[in-house]
Write a protein that holds these residues in place. Structure first.
Motif, PDB file in Angstrom:
ATOM      1  N   ASP A 336       1.011  -1.137   0.007  1.00 59.92           N
ATOM      2  CA  ASP A 336      -0.052  -0.216   0.175  1.00 59.92           C
ATOM      3  C   ASP A 336       0.914   1.337  -0.078  1.00 59.92           C
ATOM      4  N   VAL A 344      -4.056   0.867  -8.097  1.00 62.52           N
ATOM      5  CA  VAL A 344      -5.519   0.285  -8.075  1.00 62.52           C
ATOM      6  C   VAL A 344      -6.611   1.370  -8.146  1.00 62.52           C
ATOM      7  N   ALA A 352     -11.935   4.429  -2.777  1.00 67.64           N
ATOM      8  CA  ALA A 352     -10.636   4.799  -2.180  1.00 67.64           C
ATOM      9  C   ALA A 352     -11.078   5.633  -0.827  1.00 67.64           C
ATOM     10  N   ARG A 355     -11.829   3.055   1.882  1.00 62.72           N
ATOM     11  CA  ARG A 355     -10.413   2.417   2.255  1.00 62.72           C
ATOM     12  C   ARG A 355      -9.629   3.573   3.119  1.00 62.72           C
ATOM     13  N   TYR A 510      -4.714  11.226  -0.414  1.00 61.55           N
ATOM     14  CA  TYR A 510      -5.186  10.488  -1.561  1.00 61.55           C
ATOM     15  C   TYR A 510      -4.896  11.510  -2.802  1.00 61.55           C
ATOM     16  N   TYR A 517      -4.207   4.001  -4.259  1.00 59.21           N
ATOM     17  CA  TYR A 517      -5.673   3.915  -4.928  1.00 59.21           C
ATOM     18  C   TYR A 517      -5.479   5.655  -5.923  1.00 59.21           C
TER      19      TYR A 517
END
Length: 673
Positions: A336, A344, A352, A355, A510, A517
């Motif tokens: 990750d 991903v 996302a 997650r 993110y 992600y």
């Protein structure tokens, strides 16, 4: 000389170079698929114009303009052309502002008109309110009217307008959104401005043309038409990689324009190339071929897995990653870390968000929000989050007495910036220190509504200069009289203020790409060794995309059919583009994980479609970690070196084919027929 400029020429490079040497100047478009080296062709074109015509251009004080979508892309191109003074490489907004900036009087006229337009619209809205309209909505409208009336008086005194992120007309700031409207309107109204633009920039190249605003494309095409032979206007892009709803998509060719195609692909191994050609063939039919020498071409790996939608999608995703790690003997599928060889990709950001634990924050900006605000949130540029991104979180992390805290206050605090002779500096600093301490406590504790608490602390103590829209909203927030007819952005702000501030950390990680992600927007132009594409219609809350419809698992609605028949952008084309961009990122291995209500039906549809020719289509239940294979299933899973389905005469997971027979390329929707 950069590696791009020194790379071997393709037929498109040679064709474009010949066009750039023609007189009078000619316009063109270059259509180049994923992995084709579109930027390389663009950079080579810039370098050729500079080398062949640079002396003449410099003598006339002219430049070559290259406009692109992001600052990162602009800097990359500037680096490739070695920052030559003959080039003007910038974003669309910066370029347009550079054109109109000298004409301050005309900008002032446009801004005054803009204020009056908005003021008139809100006055008309207020007059039309019925007795059922909530007090909160009345307050919001009245606040806007008062703000525009104030700005109408203030703007008269503005001596010079500047370009900023958000508009503040009273302070002479023209925002990001307004620059497009302002510049295109001025180019249309003032022939002299159009003439000066062409005189200064006889070559204008537009990168990522498919995502360029239609108004900008129209304005540039109008320049080319009005000054035919004096402007070489070139669009570089790929309609299949259009990722923003605001983008123009395909660029229509005007009479005399040259259409140049670049079908080579220098990124994808053969199996991935088979998959993306299958996807693309249902669209514009620009099928790609490997541009690599035979000795450098590789096979790669493509796997499609169909999983039941009834199970927890995150658990299913984890088990698929475990299986892929075993199959490839590589822990990269489980890593990750942001620097992992795995990416991903999901249809929307919602998976996302789940997650990375910012699902509530995500919902605020997508469930009922305006499209522009939702898209800005996905890009990390939504104005409500700006004070948190730029200052609030950093202030909360810095000790109140530290030099870091003082530096942040000098940059962002209106109390510091507006201090005057005679003010009690000790009192001001004491208040700011108290505010910083209070803010740090709220951020550390977190919890529901901690975002709203932190905003009030920041505003009350003058820690950060807040956008006027925040100031207006904070003045009326807390009023429970909210109706379904309330302004959508106001509802977003209320929901945002009710969120836990701890969700912001996952969100910012993110959007800064510090997680594995992403979506198509986050990886446009990028590539990764291993790509896992997650397809799940349940992750979306709108009808803009549907893999079930693309693969024929659900019928098209009447609106969908109408859009297709009328040639408008349909759910199938939007979804096809999304899938193409995601799958074309892989340089080694591609896995597609589809969640379906009817797994057997989905397996059959995918195996019949040509995307199934790229690799095996497997049932998730047969690969679950620790679960024995079902009777009759394959006795061994195909290794990454196994022959693709298209090379086999018959496989246990596909219908028998005659020797040499191949499925129709790109017939993704064959199951529906």
């Amino acid at each position: 000389m950069t590696s791009r400029i020194a790379s071997p020429d393709t037929s498109a490079d040679r064709e474009l170079r010949a066009l750039l040497d023609q007189k009078p100047l000619q316009c063109f478009r270059v259509v180049a698929g994923a992995g084709s080296g579109k930027t390389t062709t663009l950079v080579k074109a810039l370098a050729h114009v500079a080398a062949s015509h640079g002396k003449t251009l410099r003598a006339r004080s002219q430049k070559i303009a290259c406009i692109t979508y992001t600052d990162i892309a602009a800097e990359e191109i500037r680096s490739d052309v070695q920052h030559g003074s003959i080039f003007h490489v910038s974003t669309i907004h910066t370029f347009l502002w550079s054109l109109v900036n000298p004409f301050q009087r005309d900008i002032a006229s446009w801004v005054a008109e803009r204020i009056q337009e908005r003021l008139a619209a809100d006055i008309e809205t207020e007059r039309g309110f019925s007795s059922r309209v909530s007090a909160k909505r009345r307050q919001e409208t009245r606040k806007r009217i008062e703000r525009y009336e104030r700005q109408a008086n203030e703007v008269v005194s503005v001596r010079r307008f500047t370009y900023g992120t958000g508009s503040n007309y009273g302070k002479g700031i023209v925002g990001h959104d307004d620059v497009i409207k302002l510049a295109t309107a001025m180019l249309a109204r003032h022939p002299l401005l159009a003439q000066l633009t062409v005189a200064e920039y006889p070559y204008i190249f537009v990168d990522e043309s498919q995502d360029t605003f239609p108004a900008v494309v129209d304005a540039l095409r109008r320049l080319a038409l009005q000054h035919e032979g004096k402007l070489c206007l070139g669009f570089f892009g790929d309609p299949m990689q259009r990722i923003y709803a605001t983008g123009v998509g395909s660029i229509d060719l005007d009479p005399g324009w040259k259409d140049i195609k670049k079908p080579e692909n220098f990124r994808s191994p053969s199996q991935v190339l088979t998959a993306i050609n299958a996807i693309r063939s249902g669209g514009d039919n620009l099928l790609q071929k490997s541009g690599l020498p035979i000795e450098k071409q590789r096979k790669g790996d493509v796997t499609v897995i169909v999983a039941p939608r009834t199970q927890d999608s995150l658990i299913t995703l984890h088990e698929c990653r475990c299986w892929l790690a075993d199959r490839h003997s590589s822990d990269a599928w489980l890593n990750d870390d942001a620097q992992s060889a795995l990416k991903v990709l999901v249809i929307t950001h919602r998976m996302a968000a789940r997650r990375l634990r910012f699902e509530t924050l995500y919902a605020c900006f997508h469930d009922g929000a305006s499209t522009s605000l939702s898209e800005a949130f996905d890009e990390g540029t939504a104005w409500p989050l700006t004070p948190f991104r730029q200052a609030i979180l950093a202030m909360a992390a810095a000790p109140a007495n530290s030099s870091d805290a003082m530096t942040l206050l000098r940059t962002h605090s209106p109390r510091i910036q507006n201090i005057r002779a005679g003010d009690d500096l000790t009192t001001v600093l004491s208040s700011l220190k108290y505010g910083l301490t209070e803010l740090a406590g709220v951020v550390a504790k977190g919890g529901p509504a901690s975002i709203g608490e932190s905003l009030r602390i920041v505003y009350n103590h003058g820690l950060v200069e807040l956008d006027e829209r925040w100031v207006d909203h904070l003045a009326i927030s807390g009023n429970s009289d909210i109706s379904s007819g309330a302004n959508s952005d106001s509802g977003v702000l209320d929901a945002f203020m009710a969120c836990d501030i701890h969700e912001l950390q996952g969100y910012f990680n993110y959007v800064r790409r510090e997680s594995p992600y992403s979506t198509q927007q986050g990886v446009k132009g990028a590539e990764f060794p291993n790509v896992l594409v997650v397809l799940d219609d349940a992750e979306g809350t709108h009808s803009h995309f549907s893999y079930d419809k693309l693969f024929g698992l659900r019928k098209l609605s009447k609106a969908d059919e109408s859009a297709r028949q009328e040639g408008r952008d349909s759910v199938l084309e939007r979804t096809r583009r999304l899938l193409y961009v995601c799958c074309s990122r892989a340089t080694e291995s591609l896995t597609v994980l589809l969640y379906a209500d009817d797994v057997p039906g989905a397996l059959e549809a995918l195996r019949r479609s040509s995307i199934g020719a790229a690799g095996p289509v497997l049932d998730f239940d047969e690969i679950r970690v620790g679960q024995p294979r079902k009777p009759g299933s394959q006795q061994g899973w195909p290794s990454v070196n196994a022959r693709p389905a298209s090379d086999r005469q018959s496989t246990p997971d596909s219908k028998p084919r005659r020797t040499g027979q191949t499925p129709p390329v790109g017939d993704i929707e064959s199951s529906r027929r």
